[in-house]
Design an enzyme around this catalytic site. Sequence first.
Site, PDB file in Angstrom:
ATOM      1  N   HIS A 186       0.829  -1.209   0.000  1.00 24.70           N
ATOM      2  CA  HIS A 186       0.000   0.000   0.000  1.00 24.70           C
ATOM      3  C   HIS A 186       0.867   1.265   0.000  1.00 24.70           C
ATOM      4  O   HIS A 186       0.477   2.277  -0.561  1.00 24.70           O
ATOM      5  CB  HIS A 186      -0.936   0.009   1.215  1.00 24.70           C
ATOM      6  CG  HIS A 186      -2.067  -0.949   1.060  1.00 24.70           C
ATOM      7  ND1 HIS A 186      -3.362  -0.569   0.860  1.00 24.70           N
ATOM      8  CD2 HIS A 186      -2.085  -2.308   1.034  1.00 24.70           C
ATOM      9  CE1 HIS A 186      -4.136  -1.634   0.731  1.00 24.70           C
ATOM     10  NE2 HIS A 186      -3.380  -2.700   0.844  1.00 24.70           N
TER      11      HIS A 186
ATOM     12  N   ASP B 195      -5.793   6.144   1.482  1.00 25.79           N
ATOM     13  CA  ASP B 195      -5.939   4.759   1.052  1.00 25.79           C
ATOM     14  C   ASP B 195      -7.372   4.305   1.322  1.00 25.79           C
ATOM     15  O   ASP B 195      -7.924   4.578   2.397  1.00 25.79           O
ATOM     16  CB  ASP B 195      -4.951   3.889   1.846  1.00 25.79           C
ATOM     17  CG  ASP B 195      -4.867   2.484   1.300  1.00 25.79           C
ATOM     18  OD1 ASP B 195      -5.904   1.783   1.262  1.00 25.79           O
ATOM     19  OD2 ASP B 195      -3.771   2.070   0.898  1.00 25.79           O
TER      20      ASP B 195
ATOM     21  N   SER C 155       4.977  -9.449   0.351  1.00 26.67           N
ATOM     22  CA  SER C 155       5.343  -9.074   1.720  1.00 26.67           C
ATOM     23  C   SER C 155       4.504  -9.741   2.802  1.00 26.67           C
ATOM     24  O   SER C 155       4.834  -9.641   3.972  1.00 26.67           O
ATOM     25  CB  SER C 155       5.218  -7.559   1.870  1.00 26.67           C
ATOM     26  OG  SER C 155       3.875  -7.162   1.671  1.00 26.67           O
TER      27      SER C 155
ATOM     28  N   CYS D 265      14.457  -8.316  -1.554  1.00 26.86           N
ATOM     29  CA  CYS D 265      15.281  -7.634  -2.560  1.00 26.86           C
ATOM     30  C   CYS D 265      14.544  -6.375  -2.971  1.00 26.86           C
ATOM     31  O   CYS D 265      13.430  -6.124  -2.533  1.00 26.86           O
ATOM     32  CB  CYS D 265      15.476  -8.532  -3.775  1.00 26.86           C
ATOM     33  SG  CYS D 265      13.952  -8.759  -4.716  1.00 26.86           S
TER      34      CYS D 265
ATOM     35  N   TRP E 293      -1.146  -7.155  -6.509  1.00 30.78           N
ATOM     36  CA  TRP E 293      -1.434  -6.198  -7.586  1.00 30.78           C
ATOM     37  C   TRP E 293      -0.185  -5.409  -7.997  1.00 30.78           C
ATOM     38  O   TRP E 293       0.051  -5.161  -9.176  1.00 30.78           O
ATOM     39  CB  TRP E 293      -2.582  -5.275  -7.191  1.00 30.78           C
ATOM     40  CG  TRP E 293      -3.007  -4.362  -8.295  1.00 30.78           C
ATOM     41  CD1 TRP E 293      -3.140  -3.011  -8.232  1.00 30.78           C
ATOM     42  CD2 TRP E 293      -3.376  -4.727  -9.649  1.00 30.78           C
ATOM     43  NE1 TRP E 293      -3.562  -2.508  -9.439  1.00 30.78           N
ATOM     44  CE2 TRP E 293      -3.710  -3.543 -10.335  1.00 30.78           C
ATOM     45  CE3 TRP E 293      -3.439  -5.947 -10.336  1.00 30.78           C
ATOM     46  CZ2 TRP E 293      -4.107  -3.525 -11.665  1.00 30.78           C
ATOM     47  CZ3 TRP E 293      -3.839  -5.926 -11.676  1.00 30.78           C
ATOM     48  CH2 TRP E 293      -4.161  -4.728 -12.326  1.00 30.78           C
TER      49      TRP E 293
ATOM     50  N   ASP F   7      -6.888 -10.685  -3.358  1.00 31.42           N
ATOM     51  CA  ASP F   7      -7.270 -10.416  -4.753  1.00 31.42           C
ATOM     52  C   ASP F   7      -6.482 -11.226  -5.778  1.00 31.42           C
ATOM     53  O   ASP F   7      -6.665 -11.055  -6.983  1.00 31.42           O
ATOM     54  CB  ASP F   7      -7.061  -8.922  -5.043  1.00 31.42           C
ATOM     55  CG  ASP F   7      -5.624  -8.477  -4.784  1.00 31.42           C
ATOM     56  OD1 ASP F   7      -4.900  -9.158  -4.036  1.00 31.42           O
ATOM     57  OD2 ASP F   7      -5.211  -7.440  -5.334  1.00 31.42           O
TER      58      ASP F   7
HETATM   59  N1  UDP Z   1       8.803  -6.352  -3.100  1.00 32.53           N
HETATM   60  C1  UDP Z   1      10.109  -6.007  -2.927  1.00 32.53           C
HETATM   61  N2  UDP Z   1      11.007  -6.986  -2.648  1.00 32.53           N
HETATM   62  C2  UDP Z   1      10.675  -8.290  -2.553  1.00 32.53           C
HETATM   63  C3  UDP Z   1       9.329  -8.649  -2.751  1.00 32.53           C
HETATM   64  C4  UDP Z   1       8.414  -7.640  -3.022  1.00 32.53           C
HETATM   65  O1  UDP Z   1      10.488  -4.838  -3.036  1.00 32.53           O
HETATM   66  O2  UDP Z   1      11.565  -9.099  -2.268  1.00 32.53           O
HETATM   67  C5  UDP Z   1       7.820  -5.272  -3.385  1.00 32.53           C
HETATM   68  C6  UDP Z   1       7.255  -5.372  -4.776  1.00 32.53           C
HETATM   69  O3  UDP Z   1       8.063  -4.640  -5.675  1.00 32.53           O
HETATM   70  C7  UDP Z   1       5.852  -4.806  -4.622  1.00 32.53           C
HETATM   71  C8  UDP Z   1       5.525  -5.030  -3.146  1.00 32.53           C
HETATM   72  O4  UDP Z   1       6.731  -5.396  -2.497  1.00 32.53           O
HETATM   73  O5  UDP Z   1       5.834  -3.424  -4.925  1.00 32.53           O
HETATM   74  C9  UDP Z   1       4.526  -6.155  -2.942  1.00 32.53           C
HETATM   75  O6  UDP Z   1       3.273  -5.730  -3.291  1.00 32.53           O
HETATM   76  P1  UDP Z   1       2.216  -6.730  -3.920  1.00 32.53           P
HETATM   77  O7  UDP Z   1       0.963  -5.956  -4.137  1.00 32.53           O
HETATM   78  O8  UDP Z   1       2.762  -7.411  -5.119  1.00 32.53           O
HETATM   79  O9  UDP Z   1       2.029  -7.856  -2.831  1.00 32.53           O
HETATM   80  P2  UDP Z   1       1.748  -7.829  -1.251  1.00 32.53           P
HETATM   81  O10 UDP Z   1       3.079  -7.743  -0.603  1.00 32.53           O
HETATM   82  O11 UDP Z   1       0.883  -6.640  -0.967  1.00 32.53           O
HETATM   83  O12 UDP Z   1       1.088  -9.143  -1.029  1.00 32.53           O
END
Ligand code: UDP
Length: 456
Positions: free
Chosen positions: A22, A114, A280, A333, A353, A374
Amino acid sequence: MEKERIGYRAHCLVLTYPTQGHINPMLEFSKRLEHKGVKVTLVTTYFISNTIHKEATTIALETISDGYDEGGRAKAESIHAYLERFRRVGSQTLAELLEKLSSSSRPVDCIVYDAFLPWALDVAKKFGLVGAVLFTQSCAVDNIYYQVHKGVLKVPLSETEILLLGSLPLEPQDMPSFVSDFGSYSAFLDILVGQFSNVDKADCVLVNTFYELEQEVVDWMEKIWPLGTIGPTIPSMFLDKRIEDDKSYGFSIFKPNMDACMKWLNDSPKGSVVYVSFGSSAALEVEQMQELAWGLRMSNRCFLWIVRASEEVKLPKSFVEETSEKGLVVRWCSQLEVLAHEAVGCFVTHCGWNSTLEALSFGVPMVAVPQWSDQSTNAKYIMDVWKIGLKAPVDEKGLVRRDALEHCVQEIMEGERGKEIKKNAFKWRKLAKEAVDDGGSSDKNIEEFVAKLVPS
Ligand code: UDP
């Protein structure tokens, strides 16, 4: 300082929900606003601000309290308790922050909040400010929750329920897990449906997507609200390159280990590496984790797998050592740098997303292994609408087995379908860039939004 003197067009307070998925889109939207001459103050919780890994950014940062300054959401006994306290303490501390900023050289004109925090609109209205809600999920997904909110889509779903989203029929397994698996996380369903509780009163409705990507659903939703698509919210240097120092999100909840990743990628041939990440927050079942590990091993390809510290115990014993010639496992990473690297040939992903938009914007084909929220809907679009990846089939337990993963990776890397998918991925990459570039659909919407804030 210079801007402060000559004056900004407006001042937006951008209020984030405190998770990586977010914060990233909110921060990037902030940079786009700033580029258009708007002063932005990004607001996050005290706990996140104190613990996050930050890079230098021109965006001012302020904090409010979610009522859990000593540990954030992890300290709350439930998500429900967390949100309730966040609403109460957050409203109060947001109001205090607005009081404080009212005497600054450029008082606040607007709160962009948000959609998970609809109470921020009440605070905005109390202060006579413009209230703009930003949805961080796709329009398709937003639409499904809206249908639940309106009672058009009744939960629990019947097994044969088909929801027609534009011309796309969605079966229960293609809908967000909180809807298809009703009762699984009822507090989350409440948040997501609650996004629409006061949306009719918002002055603007912004969505992190772009028109060309979700045309049918956007056209439909535009008839209901003053809607503007403003994405993909990816750092400009990866797309239109108009914001020179915008090369990364700049805020990271976990500490990235980029030296190891870059070395690994630099030493690998073009298009040879399978990048695997579940974002995450997804927590995989142990059996699922082990099947993926075996599938990667069987594929005999180089891989880079992000396994968060809390997930590490689920890996098969000795997996990391035994596969060290072929694979690298790290805790976190900078995903953008990885996806942008030419060594990456395929992305095995939970289809969050942001990850979906990132892969799409970089033209990296995906193997979708959705886990919850989602992600199933995103996976459906990835495979059947945008055709930029394959959804890995699941067995009767809902798990992706090792041979299914291996097969999908093989198809993408070497199969006929892979060629088609790569062609489509390339097309979408171009469209994503055009959307945020000068005069593109998202750029125009951002400009229109800013124009609304500037008194004529
Ligand atoms: N991300 C990152 N490093 C990692 C894994 C994920 O920087 O090792 C970032 C990725 O670029 C994205 C965010 O974390 O912008 C994850 O958002 P997403 O909506 O894909 O998934 P969520 O973490 O909300 O399930």
